[in-house]
Design a protein around this motif. Structure first.
Motif, PDB file in Angstrom:
ATOM      1  N   UNK A 178      -6.246   5.176   0.881  1.00 47.77           N
ATOM      2  CA  UNK A 178      -5.976   5.044   2.313  1.00 47.77           C
ATOM      3  C   UNK A 178      -6.176   3.621   2.833  1.00 47.77           C
ATOM      4  N   UNK A 179      -5.804   2.628   2.031  1.00 46.93           N
ATOM      5  CA  UNK A 179      -5.880   1.233   2.483  1.00 46.93           C
ATOM      6  C   UNK A 179      -4.501   0.758   2.917  1.00 46.93           C
ATOM      7  N   UNK A 180      -4.479  -0.240   3.760  1.00 42.54           N
ATOM      8  CA  UNK A 180      -3.255  -0.766   4.347  1.00 42.54           C
ATOM      9  C   UNK A 180      -2.462  -1.566   3.305  1.00 42.54           C
ATOM     10  N   UNK A 181      -1.304  -1.044   2.895  1.00 39.84           N
ATOM     11  CA  UNK A 181      -0.514  -1.706   1.856  1.00 39.84           C
ATOM     12  C   UNK A 181       0.105  -3.005   2.356  1.00 39.84           C
ATOM     13  N   UNK A 182       0.442  -3.086   3.644  1.00 35.72           N
ATOM     14  CA  UNK A 182       1.004  -4.327   4.174  1.00 35.72           C
ATOM     15  C   UNK A 182      -0.034  -5.443   4.158  1.00 35.72           C
ATOM     16  N   UNK A 183      -1.261  -5.095   4.473  1.00 36.46           N
ATOM     17  CA  UNK A 183      -2.355  -6.063   4.429  1.00 36.46           C
ATOM     18  C   UNK A 183      -2.644  -6.484   2.983  1.00 36.46           C
ATOM     19  N   UNK A 220       7.254  -6.977   1.992  1.00 32.60           N
ATOM     20  CA  UNK A 220       6.581  -5.783   1.496  1.00 32.60           C
ATOM     21  C   UNK A 220       7.453  -4.565   1.778  1.00 32.60           C
ATOM     22  N   UNK A 221       7.714  -3.798   0.734  1.00 29.26           N
ATOM     23  CA  UNK A 221       8.500  -2.583   0.875  1.00 29.26           C
ATOM     24  C   UNK A 221       7.658  -1.404   0.379  1.00 29.26           C
ATOM     25  N   UNK A 222       6.943  -0.735   1.271  1.00 29.64           N
ATOM     26  CA  UNK A 222       6.075   0.372   0.853  1.00 29.64           C
ATOM     27  C   UNK A 222       6.807   1.467   0.086  1.00 29.64           C
TER      28      UNK A 222
END
Length: 88
Positions: free
Chosen positions: A64-69, A49-51
């Motif tokens: 505002x949710x966790x992109x890695x998750x 995962x590359x935000x």
């Protein structure tokens, strides 16, 4: 960076993701992270995962949710789909 306008921003499955108000992935699209993870899982690529590569979004259920998750969830679903395809 572009702003995401895809309908996945309102997908209720993302309600269950953990909140992420700061750090890596802040204001990034968790729906796009999920899609990226799902594609990587289906194609058998290593999870990465590359935000910074994600478009921005503060709309709908992904706000505002966790992109890695989100990526990890998508990856898990992609791997499962790949496994189902091999059995066919």
């Amino acid at each position: 960076m572009a702003i995401c306008n895809k309908n996945h921003r309102y997908n209720p499955q993302f309600d269950e993701l953990s909140p992420a108000q700061g750090g890596d992935g802040r204001h990034k699209c968790a729906g796009c992270a999920y899609d990226q993870g799902r594609d990587d899982g289906k194609e058998g690529r290593n999870a990465n995962c590359n935000p910074d590569s994600l478009p921005e979004s503060q709309a709908g259920t992904i706000r505002h949710k966790n992109v890695n998750e989100a990526y990890a969830l998508g990856y898990q679903h992609g791997v499962a789909e790949r496994g189902n395809t091999k059995k066919a």
